[in-house]
Write an enzyme that holds these catalytic residues in place. Structure first.
Site, PDB file in Angstrom:
ATOM      1  N   GLY A 207       0.771  -1.244   0.000  1.00 23.82           N
ATOM      2  CA  GLY A 207       0.000   0.000   0.000  1.00 23.82           C
ATOM      3  C   GLY A 207       0.792   1.279   0.000  1.00 23.82           C
ATOM      4  N   GLY A 208       2.117   1.217  -0.162  1.00 21.65           N
ATOM      5  CA  GLY A 208       2.953   2.408  -0.026  1.00 21.65           C
ATOM      6  C   GLY A 208       2.739   3.468  -1.077  1.00 21.65           C
ATOM      7  N   TRP A 258       5.495  -5.903   1.933  1.00 19.77           N
ATOM      8  CA  TRP A 258       4.761  -6.747   0.987  1.00 19.77           C
ATOM      9  C   TRP A 258       5.536  -7.937   0.430  1.00 19.77           C
ATOM     10  CZ3 TRP A 258       6.900  -6.386  -3.922  1.00 19.77           C
ATOM     11  CH2 TRP A 258       7.613  -5.236  -4.222  1.00 19.77           C
ATOM     12  N   ASP A 319      10.978   5.580  -4.913  1.00 16.57           N
ATOM     13  CA  ASP A 319      10.177   4.349  -4.813  1.00 16.57           C
ATOM     14  C   ASP A 319      11.053   3.097  -4.745  1.00 16.57           C
ATOM     15  OD1 ASP A 319       7.980   2.728  -4.623  1.00 16.57           O
ATOM     16  OD2 ASP A 319       7.466   2.802  -6.747  1.00 16.57           O
ATOM     17  N   ASP A 321      11.598   0.688  -2.732  1.00 18.40           N
ATOM     18  CA  ASP A 321      11.206  -0.213  -1.656  1.00 18.40           C
ATOM     19  C   ASP A 321      12.344  -1.175  -1.334  1.00 18.40           C
ATOM     20  OD1 ASP A 321       8.822   0.413  -3.398  1.00 18.40           O
ATOM     21  OD2 ASP A 321       7.773  -0.573  -1.770  1.00 18.40           O
TER      22      ASP A 321
END
Lengths: 548, 263
Positions: A207-208, A258, A319, A321
Site C-alpha cells: 500500500g505504499g 509486501w 520508490d 522499496d
C-alpha cells in the site's frame, strides 16, 4: 548486441562433486490420509527432498536446494512434464507465486485470488478456490497478484487483494476462517506469501503508493486471532518519530511489508524488508530519514518487538522499496564466523549485515547506479545525485526488485537478476490526499533505449561480480540454485535458463512463451525424480530429466 | 531519446496534474499529444480493456473504440464513460486514478480517426510519388511492400505534423518492430533486416527482401544493430516542399481499405 555472453571471471567446475546423489524418497502417501505439516517440518526446510513448505523453501531465504539429480552435465535432458494453465485473465500480471509441495500435491495461489491444489504428477487440479472480491479494490486492482500459500497442519494460509488473511482446508480449499488485516478501501492490499513460524502466521501488507502506514502482523493459526502488530512507521513520541517532521506525515508514511521475510530460529528473529515512504517521489512534506521505511527490520517473532534496523535508502524519493527476500547465511568473515543477512537492494547496492547486531559488514554497488557509489563509515550511502531530476538513476523498479535471488553457500556466490535502467524523477507536491487514491507525488521518465538486464553472481565476501549473463531487457524474474552447481533463472522474454553456478555458462533453456515476472523456480523430488517448476505468465511448467 | 511515462497504481500517480476546478466547462486531457503517456496508456489498455474491446480496440465483446471521436465523442466523454461504466452493460466503472484514465484516453485518441488532413497538394501527383518512392516498403490496400508499416489507414490515425516528421527524419523515432540490424552466420552472407523480436538466445527478423527468418544467436558471427532507420530521410533537397504537400495530400486520402479500394 554484439554478444549475449558477458562473463568477467571463469571458475572451473569441480566435476567430481557433481555426480547425482541418490534421491531420498519419502514414503508415498497416495490414497492415504496425510498427517499434516508440523512446525518442525517447516523448520527442517529442504531436508526432506519431497517438500517445499515455505515461500523460499526454508527460513534462510537462500532458495538453494540440496538436490543433485539434475546436474550441469545432464541438465540438457530437462523436459517439460506438464503445463498448468490458470485459465484466468491476470490483467497484465501472471503467476508470481512459489507453489508449496506436500506429499505429491502442489498448493498454488494465482492472480485475482484464485488458488488450486494440483496433482504434482500430472498438473491436474484437485480443487480450485476463487475469492469473491469487492468491485472497489484499491491497490489490489492495479496489481492483482499473489505470491503464495503458507501451510501448517491441514491449513493453508493466504492473503487477499481486499487485505484479509484466510485459512483454507488443505484437502478441499474450503475457507476455515477469514480475518481482516486492515481496510483495503484506504489503499491497502495483501499479496505476499505468509510465513509460518512455530505457532504464528506472519503477514505483511501492501500500500505504499497510497497514503497508508505499513505494519507486520502475527496471527494465531487455529483461529486467526491477532497476536501482535509492529507498525513500520512510528507513532507520535515513539522511537524513530524524530525522523519525521510531524504526526500527519507519519500517519500516511508508507513502509509497506509486501514481501515474505526470513527467520532465524536460534535468535528468534524475523528479518523483513520495508517499502518506500509515501508519497513516493515528493519528499518536501516528510523531511528526515523517514524511519523505518526502505529498511531491513529484525523483529522478535514471539513479541513483534523491533530488535534492530538498517535503513538502505534514507528519505527515499525514488520508490526504491526494500521489499526483498533477506538471505541468511553463516560466513567466515575476515577470520571470524559471522551470522549474516544479505540483501541485493533496489537502490543498486549489495549489502551484508551481521544479523545478530545489524552491523554493516559490506555495501557495494552491483549495478552501474549513479545515485551513489559507496557507503560511508556511518553506514549511510554517499549520495551523488539525490533528487534524480537530471541525469540517469535506476528507475523506480530499481537495480533489482522483489524477484527472489539465491545463494550458494559452498561457492559463496549470491545470484541476482540485476536491472540497468536510466530514469529521471520529477516530484510534484500534492494538493490533496484522497483515501483510496494513489498518492505518489510525481512522475518518472524512463529512457527505454538505455535499459538492459543481467544475471549476476556476486562474491559475498568482496561484493565483486564473478560473472554475469546479459539479457536484452531488464528482467523481473527470480532465481533458484541447487547443490549440484546449477542456477535456474528466468527472463523478460520468457526464457527459463539453467546456468553453471561456477561459470555462468548457459547450459539449457526453454522458451515458456510469456515473461517470467516476479516468480522464481522451486524444485522437489517426486517418485524418485527431481522436478523443477517455474511459473510463467498464467502457466506453471514442471520439468524433469528425460531419457538420454 | 524515447521516453516512457510509466503509469500504474504502484508506480505513480499525480492527481494534481489531472485535476480541474469543479464546474469547469470542459475537461482537457493533460496528456493530450504526450507520446510517453500514449505508450503508458497503451499498456494500461492492454491490461484492462483489450479483453472486451480487442487488442486493436476495434471491438470484440465491447464496441469499436477507434471510432469514438469520429462520431462526436470528446476526451471528456470517453473519460467519463471509463470512470462511470455503462449501466446495463458489462462495462464496469473504474476506480483507477485520473491520470491512468487520461493516459488510456490519450492512447485511444492516438489510434482513432483524426480530422481530414489539410494539404494544398495534389493527391494524384502524391500517389505517383508514393508509388515511386514508398511503395516498395509500405503497403496500401493490396499493393506494396512489408518492410515498413502498412499505411492503408494512415490518413485516419496520424496527424499532418506526425507524417511530416516521419518523412523528413524517420530515424528520429523508429518504432519497435522496425529497427534495423545486420547479421551474418558462419557460412552465409551478411544479411540486413528489421528486428521483429529478440531474446537472450535468438532473434527474429524480416530481411530487406521481405522474408521472415529466425536465427539462433549462437550461430551468428556478426550481429550489429543499426543506429538509423532503414527508411531514408526525405530532406528538402530530396523532396521539395511542394512535393511533400502532394505526398501529404495523398496520405490524407488513406482512411481505410474501403476508401483505397474505391479509388
Amino acid at each position: 548486441m554484439s554478444s549475449c555472453l558477458l562473463r568477467t571471471t571463469t571458475v572451473l567446475i569441480a566435476t567430481a562433486v557433481l555426480l547425482a546423489a541418490p534421491p531420498r524418497v519419502r514414503a508415498q502417501t497416495e490414497g492415504q490420509e496425510s498427517e499434516g505439516v508440523s512446525s518442525a517440518d517447516i523448520a527442517a526446510g529442504l531436508a526432506d527432498p519431497t517438500h517445499w513448505l515455505t515461500y523460499s523453501g526454508d527460513y534462510s531465504g537462500q532458495r538453494h536446494s540440496p538436490l543433485t539429480q539434475v546436474t550441469p552435465r545432464n541438465v540438457r535432458r530437462l523436459m517439460p512434464q506438464w503445463t498448468f494453465q490458470a485459465g484466468t485473465f491476470a490483467r497484465g500480471r501472471g503467476f508470481e507465486t512459489t507453489p508449496l509441495a506436500v506429499d505429491g500435491v502442489l498448493y498454488v495461489t494465482g492472480a485475482n485470488n484464485y488458488a488450486w491444489a494440483l496433482d504434482a504428477r500430472t498438473g491436474r487440479p484437485f480443487w480450485e478456490y476463487r475469492r469473491t472480491l469487492p468491485n472497489d479494490l484499491t491497490y489490489g486492482s492495479s496489481a492483482p497478484v499473489n505470491r503464495g500459500f503458507a501451510v501448517l497442519g491441514e491449513r493453508l494460509f493466504m492473503v487477499t487483494l481486499d487485505a484479509h488473511l484466510l485459512a483454507l482446508d488443505r484437502r478441499t480449499g474450503g475457507v476455515l476462517w477469514d480475518v481482516v488485516l486492515t481496510d483495503y478501501r484506504v489503499g491497502y492490499a495483501a499479496t505476499l506469501a505468509p510465513l509460518v513460524v512455530d505457532d504464528r502466521v506472519i503477514v505483511g501488507i501492501s500500500g505504499g503508493e497510497y497514503a497508508t502506514r505499513g505494519f507486520l502482523d502475527a496471527y494465531e493459526p487455529a483461529t486467526g486471532a491477532r497476536l501482535w502488530r509492529f507498525n513500520t512507521v512510528p507513532g507520535p513520541g515513539e522511537p524513530g518519530s524524530d525522523t519525521w517532521p510531524n504526526d500527519t506525515a507519519m500517519a500516511r508514511g508508507g513502509g509497506a511489508t509486501w514481501m515474505t521475510g526470513s527467520y532465524d530460529p536460534e535468535l528468534g528473529l524475523l528479518y523483513w524488508g520495508t517499502g518506500n515512504p509515501n508519497p513516493d517521489y515528493y519528499g518536501g512534506d516528510r523531511r528526515g530519514d523517514n524511519l523505518y521505511t526502505n529498511s531491513l527490520l529484525a523483529v522478535e517473532a514471539a513479541t513483534g518487538t523491533l530488535r534492530w534496523h538498517y535503513q538502505f535508502t534514507p528519505h527515499d524519493t525514488h520508490d526504491w522499496d526494500s521489499n526483498h527476500v533477506p538471505v541468511l547465511a553463516t560466513l567466515d568473515w575476515q577470520g571470524r564466523e559471522r551470522q549474516v543477512v544479505m540483501v541485493a537492494n533496489r537502490n543498486g547496492f549489495f549489502y551484508v549485515l551481521d544479523r545478530v547486531t545489524g552491523e554493516l559488514l559490506l555495501g557495494k554497488p552491483f549495478t552501474a547506479t549513479t545515485w551513489a557509489r559507496e557507503i560511508g563509515a556511518d553506514g549511510r550511502p554517499i549520495v551523488l545525485n539525490e533528487d534524480g531530476s537530471t541525469g540517469c538513476l535506476p528507475d523506480q523498479w530499481g537495480g533489482t526488485n522483489f524477484n527472489p535471488p539465491s545463494f550458494d553457500p559452498k561457492r559463496k556466490l549470491f545470484f541476482v537478476n540485476a536491472r540497468e535502467t536510466c530514469a529521471s524523477f520529477h516530484a510534484q507536491p500534492e494538493t490533496q490526499v484522497v483515501p483510496g487514491q494513489v498518492a505518489a507525488g510525481g512522475m518518472v521518465w524512463v529512457d527505454r533505449d538505455k535499459a538492459s538486464g543481467a544475471l549476476r553472481a556476486i562474491d559475498v565476501t568482496t561484493g565483486q561480480i564473478e560473472w554475469e549473463f546479459a539479457y536484452p531487457t531488464p528482467t523481473m524474474a527470480g532465481v533458484m540454485s541447487t547443490a549440484s552447481g546449477l542456477v535456474f533463472a528466468g527472463d523478460h522474454e520468457g526464457n527459463f535458463t539453467a546456468f553453471a553456478a561456477a561459470t555462468g555458462e548457459d547450459l539449457w533453456h526453454y522458451q515458456t512463451g510469456a515473461s517470467i515476472w516476479g516468480a522464481a523456480a522451486m524444485t522437489y523430488m517426486l517418485d524418485g525424480r527431481q522436478q523443477v517448476l517455474i511459473p510463467s505468465g498464467a502457466a506453471l511448467i514442471s520439468f524433469a530429466l528425460g531419457d538420454d | 531519446m524515447r521516453r516512457t511515462l510509466l503509469i500504474g497504481a504502484w508506480l505513480l500517480a499525480s492527481a494534481c496534474a489531472c485535476s480541474w476546478p469543479a464546474g469547469a466547462a470542459e475537461l482537457v486531457n493533460p496528456y493530450e499529444g504526450d507520446d510517453a503517456a500514449v505508450r503508458a496508456g497503451s499498456g494500461l489498455y492492454a491490461g484492462r480493456c483489450a479483453d472486451c474491446h480487442g487488442a486493436d480496440a476495434k471491438g470484440n465483446r465491447g464496441p469499436d473504440l477507434t471510432q469514438r471521436w469520429a462520431v462526436g465523442a470528446s476526451d471528456e466523454s470517453v473519460f467519463t464513460t471509463i470512470r462511470q461504466g455503462v449501466a446495463g452493460s458489462i462495462m464496469p466503472p473504474s476506480s483507477a486514478p485520473d491520470n491512468e484514465l487520461w493516459a488510456i484516453v490519450a492512447y485511444l485518441r492516438s489510434i482513432s480517426v483524426v480530422p481530414p488532413l489539410a494539404s494544398t497538394g495534389d493527391p494524384q501527383r502524391g500517389r505517383a510519388l508514393f508509388v515511386a518512392e514508398c511503395e516498395q516498403c509500405h503497403r496500401v490496400g493490396l499493393a506494396g511492400g512489408a518492410l515498413g508499416p502498412e499505411l492503408t489507414m494512415i490518413g485516419q490515425v496520424r496527424s499532418r505534423e506526425a507524417l511530416v516528421a516521419a518523412v523528413r527524419d524517420p530515424s528520429a523515432a523508429v518504432a519497435l518492430g522496425y529497427r534495423a540490424v545486420t547479421l551474418r552466420t558462419k557460412d552465409g552472407p551478411r544479411i540486413e533486416g528489421i528486428v521483429k523480436s529478440e531474446d537472450a538466445f535468438s532473434m527474429q527478423i524480416m530481411t530487406t527482401d521481405g522474408r521472415l527468418q529466425g536465427y539462433r544467436k549462437s550461430e551468428l558471427v556478426e550481429l550489429t544493430p543499426a543506429t538509423e532507420s532503414l527508411m531514408p530521410g526525405f530532406s528538402v533537397e530530396r523532396l521539395a516542399a511542394a512535393a511533400l504537400e502532394d505526398l501529404l495530400a495523398y496520405l490524407g486520402t488513406l482512411r481505410g481499405p474501403a476508401a483505397e479500394l474505391a479509388r
